[in-house]
Design a protein around this motif. Sequence first.
Motif, PDB file in Angstrom:
ATOM      1  N   PRO A 200       0.794  -1.231   0.000  1.00  0.00           N
ATOM      2  CA  PRO A 200       0.000   0.000   0.000  1.00  0.00           C
ATOM      3  C   PRO A 200       0.835   1.296   0.000  1.00  0.00           C
ATOM      4  CG  PRO A 200       0.148  -0.900   2.220  1.00  0.00           C
ATOM      5  CD  PRO A 200       0.955  -1.805   1.343  1.00  0.00           C
ATOM      6  N   LEU A 201       2.170   1.200   0.111  1.00  0.00           N
ATOM      7  CA  LEU A 201       2.915   2.404   0.502  1.00  0.00           C
ATOM      8  C   LEU A 201       3.212   3.394  -0.619  1.00  0.00           C
ATOM      9  CD1 LEU A 201       5.353   0.804   3.105  1.00  0.00           C
ATOM     10  CD2 LEU A 201       3.158   1.917   3.483  1.00  0.00           C
ATOM     11  N   THR A 202       3.731   2.919  -1.750  1.00  0.00           N
ATOM     12  CA  THR A 202       4.226   3.896  -2.733  1.00  0.00           C
ATOM     13  C   THR A 202       3.105   4.731  -3.355  1.00  0.00           C
ATOM     14  OG1 THR A 202       4.461   1.982  -4.171  1.00  0.00           O
ATOM     15  CG2 THR A 202       6.486   3.041  -3.469  1.00  0.00           C
ATOM     16  N   LEU A 203       1.902   4.150  -3.496  1.00  0.00           N
ATOM     17  CA  LEU A 203       0.838   4.961  -4.113  1.00  0.00           C
ATOM     18  C   LEU A 203       0.392   6.083  -3.163  1.00  0.00           C
ATOM     19  CD1 LEU A 203      -1.189   2.311  -6.127  1.00  0.00           C
ATOM     20  CD2 LEU A 203       0.126   4.231  -7.029  1.00  0.00           C
ATOM     21  N   LEU A 204       0.559   5.861  -1.856  1.00  0.00           N
ATOM     22  CA  LEU A 204       0.262   6.966  -0.920  1.00  0.00           C
ATOM     23  C   LEU A 204       1.259   8.115  -1.138  1.00  0.00           C
ATOM     24  CD1 LEU A 204      -0.516   4.976   2.357  1.00  0.00           C
ATOM     25  CD2 LEU A 204      -2.124   6.368   1.020  1.00  0.00           C
ATOM     26  N   ARG A 205       2.497   7.738  -1.389  1.00  0.00           N
ATOM     27  CA  ARG A 205       3.526   8.762  -1.648  1.00  0.00           C
ATOM     28  C   ARG A 205       3.247   9.470  -2.989  1.00  0.00           C
ATOM     29  NH1 ARG A 205       5.803  12.547  -0.661  1.00  0.00           N
ATOM     30  NH2 ARG A 205       8.026  12.932  -0.838  1.00  0.00           N
ATOM     31  N   ILE A 206       2.754   8.695  -3.972  1.00  0.00           N
ATOM     32  CA  ILE A 206       2.416   9.282  -5.282  1.00  0.00           C
ATOM     33  C   ILE A 206       1.304  10.313  -5.117  1.00  0.00           C
ATOM     34  CG2 ILE A 206       1.286   8.758  -7.514  1.00  0.00           C
ATOM     35  CD1 ILE A 206       4.243   8.014  -7.471  1.00  0.00           C
ATOM     36  N   ALA A 207       0.315  10.008  -4.263  1.00  0.00           N
ATOM     37  CA  ALA A 207      -0.786  10.958  -4.063  1.00  0.00           C
ATOM     38  C   ALA A 207      -0.247  12.272  -3.491  1.00  0.00           C
ATOM     39  CB  ALA A 207      -1.832  10.341  -3.136  1.00  0.00           C
ATOM     40  N   GLN A 208       0.728  12.167  -2.583  1.00  0.00           N
ATOM     41  CA  GLN A 208       1.327  13.395  -2.030  1.00  0.00           C
ATOM     42  C   GLN A 208       2.087  14.156  -3.118  1.00  0.00           C
ATOM     43  OE1 GLN A 208       3.845  11.671   0.979  1.00  0.00           O
ATOM     44  NE2 GLN A 208       2.209  11.543   2.524  1.00  0.00           N
ATOM     45  N   LEU A 209       2.839  13.412  -3.925  1.00  0.00           N
ATOM     46  CA  LEU A 209       3.627  14.065  -4.990  1.00  0.00           C
ATOM     47  C   LEU A 209       2.709  14.715  -6.029  1.00  0.00           C
ATOM     48  CD1 LEU A 209       6.508  11.474  -5.573  1.00  0.00           C
ATOM     49  CD2 LEU A 209       6.641  13.653  -4.349  1.00  0.00           C
ATOM     50  N   ALA A 210       1.556  14.091  -6.275  1.00  0.00           N
ATOM     51  CA  ALA A 210       0.611  14.660  -7.253  1.00  0.00           C
ATOM     52  C   ALA A 210       0.101  16.011  -6.765  1.00  0.00           C
ATOM     53  CB  ALA A 210      -0.545  13.695  -7.494  1.00  0.00           C
ATOM     54  N   LEU A 211      -0.146  16.092  -5.458  1.00  0.00           N
ATOM     55  CA  LEU A 211      -0.572  17.403  -4.899  1.00  0.00           C
ATOM     56  C   LEU A 211       0.528  18.433  -5.113  1.00  0.00           C
ATOM     57  CD1 LEU A 211      -2.176  17.292  -1.336  1.00  0.00           C
ATOM     58  CD2 LEU A 211      -3.236  17.889  -3.504  1.00  0.00           C
ATOM     59  N   GLU A 212       1.767  17.995  -4.827  1.00  0.00           N
ATOM     60  CA  GLU A 212       2.921  18.901  -4.991  1.00  0.00           C
ATOM     61  C   GLU A 212       3.057  19.337  -6.457  1.00  0.00           C
ATOM     62  OE1 GLU A 212       6.331  17.154  -2.985  1.00  0.00           O
ATOM     63  OE2 GLU A 212       7.662  18.458  -4.173  1.00  0.00           O
ATOM     64  N   ALA A 213       2.708  18.443  -7.374  1.00  0.00           N
ATOM     65  CA  ALA A 213       2.793  18.772  -8.808  1.00  0.00           C
ATOM     66  C   ALA A 213       1.705  19.759  -9.218  1.00  0.00           C
ATOM     67  CB  ALA A 213       2.671  17.490  -9.635  1.00  0.00           C
ATOM     68  N   GLY A 214       0.677  19.889  -8.381  1.00  0.00           N
ATOM     69  CA  GLY A 214      -0.407  20.820  -8.702  1.00  0.00           C
ATOM     70  C   GLY A 214      -1.709  20.152  -9.100  1.00  0.00           C
ATOM     71  N   VAL A 215      -1.761  18.809  -9.038  1.00  0.00           N
ATOM     72  CA  VAL A 215      -3.032  18.115  -9.349  1.00  0.00           C
ATOM     73  C   VAL A 215      -4.026  18.506  -8.242  1.00  0.00           C
ATOM     74  CG1 VAL A 215      -4.166  15.866  -9.587  1.00  0.00           C
ATOM     75  CG2 VAL A 215      -1.845  16.196 -10.486  1.00  0.00           C
ATOM     76  N   PRO A 216      -5.197  19.043  -8.609  1.00  0.00           N
ATOM     77  CA  PRO A 216      -6.115  19.549  -7.582  1.00  0.00           C
ATOM     78  C   PRO A 216      -6.573  18.466  -6.609  1.00  0.00           C
ATOM     79  CG  PRO A 216      -6.791  20.254  -9.776  1.00  0.00           C
ATOM     80  CD  PRO A 216      -5.702  19.248  -9.980  1.00  0.00           C
ATOM     81  N   LYS A 217      -6.877  18.915  -5.388  1.00  0.00           N
ATOM     82  CA  LYS A 217      -7.373  17.984  -4.359  1.00  0.00           C
ATOM     83  C   LYS A 217      -8.643  17.291  -4.848  1.00  0.00           C
ATOM     84  CE  LYS A 217      -5.558  20.637  -0.544  1.00  0.00           C
ATOM     85  NZ  LYS A 217      -5.818  21.598   0.523  1.00  0.00           N
ATOM     86  N   GLY A 218      -8.775  16.022  -4.519  1.00  0.00           N
ATOM     87  CA  GLY A 218      -9.988  15.280  -4.884  1.00  0.00           C
ATOM     88  C   GLY A 218      -9.866  14.550  -6.212  1.00  0.00           C
ATOM     89  N   VAL A 219      -8.863  14.907  -7.022  1.00  0.00           N
ATOM     90  CA  VAL A 219      -8.723  14.261  -8.334  1.00  0.00           C
ATOM     91  C   VAL A 219      -8.140  12.845  -8.165  1.00  0.00           C
ATOM     92  CG1 VAL A 219      -7.516  14.396 -10.561  1.00  0.00           C
ATOM     93  CG2 VAL A 219      -8.588  16.435  -9.580  1.00  0.00           C
ATOM     94  N   ILE A 220      -7.176  12.705  -7.235  1.00  0.00           N
ATOM     95  CA  ILE A 220      -6.606  11.378  -6.939  1.00  0.00           C
ATOM     96  C   ILE A 220      -6.881  11.071  -5.460  1.00  0.00           C
ATOM     97  CG2 ILE A 220      -4.500   9.997  -6.777  1.00  0.00           C
ATOM     98  CD1 ILE A 220      -3.245  11.795  -8.916  1.00  0.00           C
TER      99      ILE A 220
END
Length: 495
Positions: A200-220
């Motif tokens: 379960p771990l790396t996709l949680l980190r990806i979700a954080q990185l996506a926010l940092e990239a600017g993907v809006p909240k709620g999209v992932i």
Amino acid sequence: MSHVDLLPVVKEFISKDHGNFIEGQEYISAGSSKIAAIDPAVGESICLVSSATAEEVDLAVERARKAFKGVWAETSPAQKGLLLNRLADLIELHGEELAQIESLCSGKSIHVSRAIEVGQSAAFLRYYAGWATKINGETISPSFPSMAGERYTAFTRREPVGVVAGIVPWNFSLMIGIWKIASALVTGCTVVIKPSEYTPLTLLRIAQLALEAGVPKGVINIVNGDGVVGQRLTSHPGISKVSLTGSVPTGKAVGKNAMDANLTRVTLELGGKNPAGLLEDVDVDMAVAGLILGAYTHQGQICASPERIFVHRSRIDEVIQKMVQGLQQMKIGSPLDEAVNFGPLANKAHYEKVLGFCEYARNQGNVIYGGKPIDRPGYFMEPTIVLAKDRHDRLLHEETFGPITCFLPFDDEEELIDLMNDSEFGLAASIWTNNLSKAFRLVPRIEAGTVWVNMHTFLDPAVPFGGVKGSGIGREFGSAFIDDYTELKSVVVRY
Ligand code: NDP
């Protein structure tokens, strides 16, 4: 010693318990059950992850729906592509961190984590990002008769299906998660992803990185848990499409649930029992190198791995002898040791299942190499070669999803095609020959979603991938995924 030292950021990540990721926020409910992420190289817990409660699954779907109708619908296609490219950049920037976390909880060699989980995730994201601005309908001239001089024109629009539930297996949790995230986001959908409870771990980190990239909240959004959580998610009426990568039994259950829930669309990327056919004129050294790479990378836990190997009778002894020599050279050990190329199986349940196949083969007396557990902590077994007792041997029909190849000789090409197609699965296959003309004649007769010639187990984002027969429904990659993640709307205009 070539053992990798864990980065401080990795130590910090695994020193904490983790939760679910909903609308940009981490949720760790006090009342939820905890899942231990286990390091399969030692069989010990790395950290705990909260399983999503029913309320959290509902919340994740609701927030994904809000983002689908709102912020993501308002994001232009060009901006969507830009955001995916930024996420790819961040994945590369944090590549070593992600690779170490993934190797820790999946037992995957650090080389495979770096090259495939990280490298291919970034490559796939960039490929999909390019599609963001190229998803178009077509213009059509209808043939309605004109009664009073009126004319007609029509066009189609590709509209996103809605919220996608992405169900991810444990074998390539990061890269397969990215396939689902990228296909959804680029077509205008939003996602709720459920990783495997084992990884379960790396996709949680990806979700954080996506926010940092600017993907809006709620999209992932990410919800963790076992099959029960997966079932709740895939039968949720707010889900418009399910994209599952997993086994055939799970695929059938998910397909039925989704159909019952809301005629929910499904893409099912399921298991395989992939044949390789080595013709009389095969280049044995090339085939052996390719088959060892294809069948034993990540301990054979790859859906497209060759598990059934049919060799022309005149060449089978030579092929098996060279396969054995190749396996003898494998270095077995910790996935975080850079000198190692064969690690543990990914989890205890799977390890026991694969050992069950070995025990069956030992009892039949047809193990040629390996076939035993390795006496050390964790879930290690020997890379294994088996000679089938005949074409009905269960090792030629049941997916082992482990480091076991099963060999059988054939005498002519008609028999080869018959053997290759004698399976409920149809994910991938390969033909090995120096005679391309022969290969091209055989390719259309092989029942598989992908046929490789003189290679095996190579996926490319531009080349569609998916199964026929029991191996699934739908295609990922290329332009083929667009059909699965969009609805086609026809607009007819009278003027
Ligand atoms: P599973 O089918 O056991 O699980 C796949 C995912 O589905 C996991 O996240 C699992 O959760 C979840 N799940 C289980 N039951 C349900 C349910 N009833 N409803 C919804 N979700 C559910 O597969 P594995 O994880 O063991 O992966 C190995 C299989 O995946 C092999 O058969 C392999 O061939 C196939 N695969 C296919 C690929 C392809 O592209 N065709 C690629 C990679 C793998 P949990 O794990 O937490 O129980």
